[in-house]
Write an enzyme that holds these catalytic residues in place. Structure first.
Site, PDB file in Angstrom:
ATOM      1  N   GLY A 233       0.829  -1.198   0.000  1.00  0.00           N
ATOM      2  CA  GLY A 233       0.000   0.000   0.000  1.00  0.00           C
ATOM      3  C   GLY A 233       0.861   1.244   0.000  1.00  0.00           C
ATOM      4  CB  SER A 234      -0.001   4.754   0.633  1.00  0.00           C
ATOM      5  OG  SER A 234      -0.401   4.814   1.984  1.00  0.00           O
ATOM      6  CD  GLU A 255       4.762  -3.316  -3.612  1.00  0.00           C
ATOM      7  OE1 GLU A 255       5.000  -2.102  -3.871  1.00  0.00           O
ATOM      8  OE2 GLU A 255       3.767  -3.919  -4.001  1.00  0.00           O
TER       9      GLU A 255
END
Length: 485
Positions: A233-234, A255
């Protein structure tokens, strides 16, 4: 289409049972291509997350003892089931996420390959035995499952990001609590049913959908029995999750965001570079962390590259992902489309020119036209922020040193792309780019047999390849005394 949606489980999956949320609440899942409601599914609560942890913890010991070959065979059967049902899985993905059926089918095949790859890795978990250098003993090194894991997956690749985490966890002997994305949870719920059919025991995989990630993540990470978290995600959310894992020192795989540079040198094969640019930019409608975000092109070929890329982007058909011949679907939400509008507007206000696109489509669905921006100035936000949409901003460079400097001028470091006919330059620049992955004369780097991951603000840990299973294994050293005969 109604038949596909009708067959999908719509409850939480805990300890091998489908059940309503603790308070009976539900939330809607919509089609971003027409803004119509697809269905309602269970909205998980904190009590459901706690129940999922109990199920995972209870199942961990017996699952860890399950022979690697058995674990691998379950993954192999899941791979075969996914392959057999690729069309149905693809249609479901297109309905909830928006990408074209062609892209959805490609993701299903890609997602299934993680199960096949890790079915083979399950029986290759190794260790070592050696005599102590000073004599008088032996060293045995073995590897064991880290334990129950929390897996949080993103909305943009609702199937592949699940199998990329579940595959190595199953192979290693770890149980799981999965929090699927609110916007695209149906593929994960369907995957849970498929894995059960493939023979995965009760409690090994638990899926808790929810409108509140905090409501699920907080009680799970607050339990010291959960030993690992994997998140895609962010970067903003990733930083907060790292803090949450600190008190219990849980292992993490992160990630996170990307801002991928795409370098085109003057000696590049322009036809290959343009095709690579379309692949790297437009996969998943541009909503990908590995999407090319900044195009840095050598001045002598910049005009011609821009012309050819504009022609290619202008020729892409946009529409609902289920329509024949469509290659560009909608963005995931009105908020995501607004972000693209905002970044393009900022670049144009600063002097950039849209050679094609540059605007949303009217009507239902969150569509934005494939766009090429030329003359993008250094201060434009789109060169700093991840656009997550079908927009290709182009800038120029004069020499290799400048190209490398421009490519690395970001906090992110997930992937970079470069096109050149010069092998020395390809290796030299590839090694110089501060990224976890580099595509050389290709716009596609994703590969189940290769380690996927980044550096800097793009996170840490690797998924896929031989390295992927390491994230789910602890190393144990046994010191053995051996007396003289």
């Amino acid at each position: 289409m109604d038949d596909v949606i009708g067959r999908i489980p719509k409850q939480l999956f805990i300890d091998g049972k489908w059940q309503d949320s603790a308070d009976g609440s539900t939330f809607g899942v919509d089609d971003p291509g027409n803004e119509q409601r697809l269905c309602e599914i269970a909205d998980g609560q904190s009590a459901d997350a706690e129940a999922a942890v109990e199920a995972a913890v209870t199942a961990q010991e017996s699952w860890a003892r399950t022979p690697p070959r058995e674990r691998g065979e379950i993954l192999r059967r899941a791979f075969e089931l996914m392959t057999e049902r690729a069309d149905e899985l693809a249609l479901l993905m297109t309905l909830e996420m928006g990408k074209s059926l062609k892209e959805s089918r490609a993701e299903v095949i890609y997602a299934a390959e993680f199960f096949r790859w890790f079915s083979e890795e399950a029986v290759r978990i190794d260790g070592r035995y050696s005599p102590n250098p000073a004599g008088g003993g032996r060293t045995i090194v073995t590897r064991q499952p880290v334990g129950p894991c929390l897996l949080v997956t993103p909305w943009n690749f609702p199937l592949a990001m699940g199998t990329r985490k579940i595959g190595p966890a199953v192979a290693a002997g770890c149980t799981m609590i999965v929090k699927p994305p609110q916007l695209t949870p149906l593929s994960m719920l369907n995957l849970a049913a498929l894995l059960t059919e493939a023979g995965l025991p009760d409690g090994v995989l638990n899926v808790v959908s929810s409108t509140s990630a905090t409501r699920i993540v907080n009680p799970v990470l607050g339990d010291a029995r959960v030993r690992k978290m994997s998140f895609t995600g962010s970067t903003e959310v990733g930083r907060k999750l790292v803090e949450q894992c600190a008190p219990n020192l849980q292992r993490m795989s992160m990630e996170l965001g990307g801002n991928a540079p795409f370098l085109v040198f003057a000696d590049a094969d322009l036809d290959a570079a343009v095709q690579g640019a379309v692949t790297a930019k437009m996969r998943n409608n541009g909503e990908s962390c590995v999407a090319a975000n900044r195009f840095h092109v050598a001045e002598p070929v910049a005009e011609e590259f821009t012309r050819r890329l504009t022609e290619k982007m202008a020729g892409l058909r946009i529409g609902h992902g289920t329509e024949e011949g469509v290659s560009v679907g909608p963005l995931i939400s009105d908020g995501q489309r607004d972000k693209v509008i905002e970044l393009v507007g900022d670049a144009r206000d600063r002097g950039a020119t849209a050679t094609t696109g540059g605007e949303p489509l009217d009507g239902k669905g969150f569509f934005y036209r494939p766009t090429v921006l030329s003359g993008v100035p250094e201060g434009a936000r789109i060169l700093r922020e991840e656009v997550f949409g079908p927009v290709a901003p182009i800038t120029t460079f004069t020499d290799e040193d400048e190209a490398v400097a421009l490519a690395g001028d970001t906090e992110f470091g997930l992937v970079g792309y470069l096109f050149t006919r010069d092998l020395d330059r390809a290796i030299r620049v590839g090694e110089a780019l501060p990224t976890g992955m580099v595509g050389i004369n290709t716009g596609l780097v994703s590969n189940p047999a290769a380690p996927f991951g980044g550096v800097k603000a793009s996170g840490f840990g690797r998924e896929g390849g031989h390295e992927g299973i390491d994230e789910y294994l602890d190393t144990k050293y046994l010191a053995v005394a051996v007396g003289a005969h």
